[in-house]
Scaffold this motif. Structure first.
Motif, PDB file in Angstrom:
ATOM      1  N   MET A   1      -5.985 -46.687 -18.180  1.00 43.12           N
ATOM      2  CA  MET A   1      -6.064 -47.553 -16.254  1.00 43.12           C
ATOM      3  C   MET A   1      -5.383 -47.089 -15.613  1.00 43.12           C
ATOM      4  SD  MET A   1      -7.744 -51.151 -17.329  1.00 43.12           S
ATOM      5  CE  MET A   1      -9.728 -50.872 -18.354  1.00 43.12           C
ATOM      6  N   GLU A   2      -3.807 -46.670 -15.778  1.00 44.54           N
ATOM      7  CA  GLU A   2      -2.384 -46.903 -15.086  1.00 44.54           C
ATOM      8  C   GLU A   2      -2.859 -45.461 -14.592  1.00 44.54           C
ATOM      9  OE1 GLU A   2       2.070 -48.300 -14.467  1.00 44.54           O
ATOM     10  OE2 GLU A   2       1.166 -48.341 -16.628  1.00 44.54           O
ATOM     11  N   ARG A   3      -3.049 -44.582 -15.968  1.00 43.19           N
ATOM     12  CA  ARG A   3      -2.481 -43.058 -15.085  1.00 43.19           C
ATOM     13  C   ARG A   3      -3.913 -43.061 -14.176  1.00 43.19           C
ATOM     14  NH1 ARG A   3      -2.177 -42.749 -21.040  1.00 43.19           N
ATOM     15  NH2 ARG A   3      -4.196 -42.156 -21.355  1.00 43.19           N
ATOM     16  N   ARG A   4      -5.147 -43.339 -14.336  1.00 43.00           N
ATOM     17  CA  ARG A   4      -6.586 -42.962 -13.512  1.00 43.00           C
ATOM     18  C   ARG A   4      -5.121 -43.908 -12.058  1.00 43.00           C
ATOM     19  NH1 ARG A   4     -11.262 -41.174 -15.846  1.00 43.00           N
ATOM     20  NH2 ARG A   4     -10.328 -41.166 -17.832  1.00 43.00           N
ATOM     21  N   GLY A   5      -4.447 -44.996 -11.761  1.00 35.65           N
ATOM     22  CA  GLY A   5      -4.668 -45.692 -10.793  1.00 35.65           C
ATOM     23  C   GLY A   5      -5.727 -47.020 -10.641  1.00 35.65           C
ATOM     24  N   VAL A   6      -6.437 -47.061 -11.554  1.00 35.94           N
ATOM     25  CA  VAL A   6      -6.954 -48.613 -11.771  1.00 35.94           C
ATOM     26  C   VAL A   6      -5.974 -50.265 -11.565  1.00 35.94           C
ATOM     27  CG1 VAL A   6      -8.548 -49.722 -12.883  1.00 35.94           C
ATOM     28  CG2 VAL A   6      -9.064 -47.494 -12.879  1.00 35.94           C
ATOM     29  N   GLU A   7      -6.138 -50.734 -10.279  1.00 35.40           N
ATOM     30  CA  GLU A   7      -5.781 -51.866 -10.604  1.00 35.40           C
ATOM     31  C   GLU A   7      -6.634 -52.906 -10.658  1.00 35.40           C
ATOM     32  OE1 GLU A   7      -3.091 -52.441  -7.377  1.00 35.40           O
ATOM     33  OE2 GLU A   7      -2.729 -51.020  -6.860  1.00 35.40           O
ATOM     34  N   PHE A   8      -8.022 -53.116 -10.760  1.00 30.21           N
ATOM     35  CA  PHE A   8      -9.331 -54.141 -11.061  1.00 30.21           C
ATOM     36  C   PHE A   8      -9.622 -53.387 -11.707  1.00 30.21           C
ATOM     37  CE2 PHE A   8      -7.476 -53.802  -6.570  1.00 30.21           C
ATOM     38  CZ  PHE A   8      -6.277 -54.493  -6.670  1.00 30.21           C
ATOM     39  N   VAL A   9     -10.221 -54.702 -12.604  1.00 29.39           N
ATOM     40  CA  VAL A   9     -11.309 -54.328 -13.431  1.00 29.39           C
ATOM     41  C   VAL A   9     -12.804 -55.320 -13.517  1.00 29.39           C
ATOM     42  CG1 VAL A   9     -11.800 -53.599 -16.031  1.00 29.39           C
ATOM     43  CG2 VAL A   9      -9.581 -53.865 -14.782  1.00 29.39           C
ATOM     44  N   HIS A  10     -13.847 -54.852 -13.536  1.00 30.25           N
ATOM     45  CA  HIS A  10     -14.747 -56.002 -13.556  1.00 30.25           C
ATOM     46  C   HIS A  10     -15.515 -55.579 -15.446  1.00 30.25           C
ATOM     47  CE1 HIS A  10     -19.400 -56.568 -12.166  1.00 30.25           C
ATOM     48  NE2 HIS A  10     -18.958 -57.323 -12.730  1.00 30.25           N
ATOM     49  N   VAL A  11     -15.361 -56.933 -15.830  1.00 36.07           N
ATOM     50  CA  VAL A  11     -16.108 -56.692 -17.014  1.00 36.07           C
ATOM     51  C   VAL A  11     -17.213 -57.797 -17.344  1.00 36.07           C
ATOM     52  CG1 VAL A  11     -14.973 -57.734 -19.568  1.00 36.07           C
ATOM     53  CG2 VAL A  11     -13.422 -57.076 -17.935  1.00 36.07           C
ATOM     54  N   TYR A  12     -17.944 -57.584 -17.704  1.00 33.83           N
ATOM     55  CA  TYR A  12     -19.442 -58.207 -18.148  1.00 33.83           C
ATOM     56  C   TYR A  12     -20.047 -57.654 -19.411  1.00 33.83           C
ATOM     57  CZ  TYR A  12     -21.488 -53.168 -17.710  1.00 33.83           C
ATOM     58  OH  TYR A  12     -22.086 -51.977 -18.341  1.00 33.83           O
ATOM     59  N   CYS A  13     -21.149 -58.117 -19.621  1.00 31.01           N
ATOM     60  CA  CYS A  13     -21.247 -58.187 -21.106  1.00 31.01           C
ATOM     61  C   CYS A  13     -22.813 -57.526 -20.956  1.00 31.01           C
ATOM     62  CB  CYS A  13     -22.066 -59.747 -21.407  1.00 31.01           C
ATOM     63  SG  CYS A  13     -22.114 -59.965 -23.099  1.00 31.01           S
ATOM     64  N   VAL A  14     -23.254 -57.017 -22.233  1.00 31.52           N
ATOM     65  CA  VAL A  14     -24.443 -56.068 -22.390  1.00 31.52           C
ATOM     66  C   VAL A  14     -25.956 -56.284 -21.653  1.00 31.52           C
ATOM     67  CG1 VAL A  14     -24.815 -55.808 -24.161  1.00 31.52           C
ATOM     68  CG2 VAL A  14     -25.395 -53.729 -23.345  1.00 31.52           C
ATOM     69  N   ASP A  15     -26.330 -57.254 -21.913  1.00 30.53           N
ATOM     70  CA  ASP A  15     -27.515 -58.345 -22.015  1.00 30.53           C
ATOM     71  C   ASP A  15     -28.169 -58.451 -20.661  1.00 30.53           C
ATOM     72  OD1 ASP A  15     -26.204 -60.400 -21.689  1.00 30.53           O
ATOM     73  OD2 ASP A  15     -26.792 -60.772 -24.496  1.00 30.53           O
ATOM     74  N   ASN A  16     -27.093 -58.041 -19.829  1.00 29.82           N
ATOM     75  CA  ASN A  16     -27.868 -59.215 -19.002  1.00 29.82           C
ATOM     76  C   ASN A  16     -28.430 -57.931 -17.696  1.00 29.82           C
ATOM     77  OD1 ASN A  16     -28.254 -60.270 -16.036  1.00 29.82           O
ATOM     78  ND2 ASN A  16     -25.980 -60.096 -15.323  1.00 29.82           N
ATOM     79  N   ILE A  17     -30.078 -57.803 -17.395  1.00 30.20           N
ATOM     80  CA  ILE A  17     -30.172 -56.501 -16.861  1.00 30.20           C
ATOM     81  C   ILE A  17     -30.543 -56.152 -15.536  1.00 30.20           C
ATOM     82  CG2 ILE A  17     -32.507 -57.764 -16.238  1.00 30.20           C
ATOM     83  CD1 ILE A  17     -34.134 -55.312 -17.370  1.00 30.20           C
ATOM     84  N   LEU A  18     -29.460 -57.568 -14.710  1.00 27.88           N
ATOM     85  CA  LEU A  18     -29.331 -57.628 -13.141  1.00 27.88           C
ATOM     86  C   LEU A  18     -27.508 -57.331 -13.037  1.00 27.88           C
ATOM     87  CD1 LEU A  18     -31.708 -60.647 -12.104  1.00 27.88           C
ATOM     88  CD2 LEU A  18     -32.594 -58.166 -12.084  1.00 27.88           C
ATOM     89  N   VAL A  19     -26.763 -57.185 -14.019  1.00 29.43           N
ATOM     90  CA  VAL A  19     -25.774 -56.765 -14.017  1.00 29.43           C
ATOM     91  C   VAL A  19     -25.328 -56.423 -12.621  1.00 29.43           C
ATOM     92  CG1 VAL A  19     -25.065 -55.716 -15.018  1.00 29.43           C
ATOM     93  CG2 VAL A  19     -23.239 -57.368 -14.608  1.00 29.43           C
ATOM     94  N   ARG A  20     -24.177 -56.332 -11.533  1.00 29.16           N
ATOM     95  CA  ARG A  20     -24.412 -55.099 -10.651  1.00 29.16           C
ATOM     96  C   ARG A  20     -22.398 -55.081 -10.915  1.00 29.16           C
ATOM     97  NH1 ARG A  20     -25.986 -58.095  -5.094  1.00 29.16           N
ATOM     98  NH2 ARG A  20     -28.099 -58.934  -5.680  1.00 29.16           N
ATOM     99  N   LEU A  21     -22.524 -53.887 -11.702  1.00 27.80           N
ATOM    100  CA  LEU A  21     -21.174 -53.075 -12.016  1.00 27.80           C
ATOM    101  C   LEU A  21     -20.319 -52.977 -10.738  1.00 27.80           C
ATOM    102  CD1 LEU A  21     -24.177 -52.601 -14.289  1.00 27.80           C
ATOM    103  CD2 LEU A  21     -22.407 -51.320 -14.654  1.00 27.80           C
TER     104      LEU A  21
END
Length: 504
Positions: A242-262
């Motif tokens: 993540m650091e190499r890519r410049g990512v600073e913020f991470v959205h973590v979620y569970c696979v089974d929620n069909i309505l999840v907004r990534l």
């Protein structure tokens, strides 16, 4: 590889020598596989794991006697809302979220270590189809939402941006998931931006503290829960990636929620502008006994308290406005800064306390015969992703509408909730609402206009079957140019090709 004698000595130190009791009967190949599995188990860690599991299971169930006095709802200043309050503020949150995405500072991380056992299938949940007209799987819906949010952010800021997709799998799901993604060309995402890694496995333990043999040549193992994320991040150097890519913020979620907004821009922007290092989306509990954890405070510290730990009296308490006092239902949907995750993985992970799950664990009897138990016979120790909330320096919660963002898939269709049918209806009802709001009109087979409301009174079905591809709309935006003033006979499948035909 260590010799059998060396492994036997190590297992004796761990009080687990019984794991070798069938070794002499095994052919060379399964014998080597068993010895290799046992060699990976550090003796002292194995001893502590088995002792801790038995001790935890022996503790009386139910909430701690003093918990009620230590509970408090989250203070209002820690909570934001996707629907209440000033619309201009919500637009600022969304704009900030899109800005961070456009700067390539946002990643999504999927927790996908579980199989679809309760659904009645043996493959990973993400490969499941709930019966949508498009026949899309959960994985495809999620991939397309990533592509759409990248497109929206790029259009706003005139740039090409990437939201890397990290997928935590387990021994059970890594192979099938990797194969599925390759077969589907990674759903047109760049494979270099889809990073799969595997969480650790822990031995299942009997009630008397002995690791369980699943077969003569195999110890029964189970993923270490979605809280195994933190050790897996360190094991596979994910934060360094993540650091190499410049990512600073991470959205973590569970696979089974069909309505999840990534990579939800509103949620990301809310957390960033609040200076949060840790955040959680929550939904209002549907009823006091709903089996979801509650995001609240214990001794003034943010925490998720499991529903089984809250007494009925506390669950029914009401706030001054009449709603439930403890109404913030946890939906396994989190924001973390990369810096916070680094602190957890390097300093705090050993402090996380595992949770007990009593399960039916396939095993062998004293003669080595396979047994499929009818009653729970073993303990699986798990950590949960939300166990890190108390370590946050600035935790915030963000309340969203259940009908817009939460419909989990956990059970087979024989169940009355959280099933393929309820997930499918939730998505189709949402898309019907979006279409009606954009000005679409639906006609029945006789040309009569259907009622313009999300669902008929007393009905579990939307008034019209309507499925909108995530590649056309992420959260209901931009549909007016295709739908306003038009009449449709359902089903309406609004994919990219249909949208192109409908564009004025």
């Amino acid at each position: 590889m260590a010799s059998e004698a060396d492994l036997r000595a190590r297992l004796q130190r761990a009080s687990q020598e019984h794991l070798l009791r069938f070794c002499a009967e095994l052919a060379p190949e399964p014998r080597a596989a068993l010895l290799a599995q046992l060699e990976a188990l550090e003796p002292e860690a194995l001893r502590q794991h088995c002792q801790r599991a038995a001790a935890a299971c022996a503790r009386p169930p139910g909430p701690p006697s003093d918990l009620a006095a230590r509970l408090q709802p989250l203070p209002p200043e820690r909570v934001g809302s996707a629907t209440e309050g000033d619309p201009q503020t919500r637009r600022l949150w969304e704009e900030e979220g899109f800005r961070q995405i456009a700067l390539n500072k946002v990643a999504v991380l999927l927790l996908a270590g579980g199989q679809g056992t309760r659904l009645g299938v043996t493959y990973p949940k993400g490969m499941y189809q709930v019966g949508l007209p498009s026949q899309k799987t959960l994985y495809q819906l999620q991939a397309e939402r990533i592509r759409r949010v990248e497109q929206l952010a790029g259009e706003r800021y005139g740039t090409h941006c990437t939201v890397p997709w990290y997928i935590m799998t387990s021994e059970f799901t890594l192979g099938p998931t990797a194969k599925f993604f390759k077969e589907h060309d990674f759903f047109h995402l760049d494979p270099n931006n889809v990073i799969m890694f595997e969480q650790r496995m822990l031995p299942a333990v009997s009630f008397d503290g002995r690791a369980i043999l699943e077969r003569k040549d195999k110890v029964a193992m189970a993923p270490d829960g979605n809280g195994g994320l933190y050790s897996a991040l360190e094991d596979h150097q994910i934060l360094e990636d993540m650091e190499r890519r410049g990512v600073e913020f991470v959205h973590v979620y569970c696979v089974d929620n069909i309505l999840v907004r990534l990579a939800d821009p509103v949620f990301i922007g809310f957390c960033v502008l609040r200076g949060a290092d840790c955040g959680a989306k929550v939904v209002e509990k549907a009823y006091p006994e709903e089996p979801v954890g509650v995001v609240c405070q214990v001794d003034g510290v943010p925490q998720v308290v499991e529903y089984s730990e809250i007494s009925p009296e506390v669950a029914h308490l009401r706030a001054p406005g009449g709603g439930l006092l403890y109404n913030a239902g946890n939906i396994c949907n989190h924001f973390f800064t990369r810096d916070f995750l680094r602190t957890v993985t390097r300093e705090l992970e050993p402090l996380l306390q595992p949770h007990v799950a009593v399960k039916k664990v396939p095993c062998v009897d004293e003669h080595g015969h396979p047994v499929k138990p009818l009653q729970p016979n073993g303990i699986k120790m798990e950590k949960f992703v939300f166990d890190v909330l108390p370590f946050a320096k600035n935790f915030v919660a963000f309340q969203v509408l259940r009908e817009e963002e939460f419909s989990p898939l956990k059970n087979a269709d024989s169940a009355d909730r959280d099933s393929p049918s309820t997930s499918r209806r939730a998505l189709l009802a949402q898309h019907c609402r979006w279409a009606l709001r954009a000005g679409a009109r639906f006609l029945d087979a006789h040309g009569t206009r259907l009622l313009e409301q999300p669902s008929l009174p007393g009905s579990t079905e939307p008034p019209a079957i309507c499925e909108i591809s995530p590649l056309v709309s992420y959260a209901g935006e931009g549909l007016e140019e295709f739908l306003r003033g038009r009449e449709f006979r359902p089903p309406l499948i609004l994919d990219e090709a249909t949208a192109k035909e409908l564009r004025p």
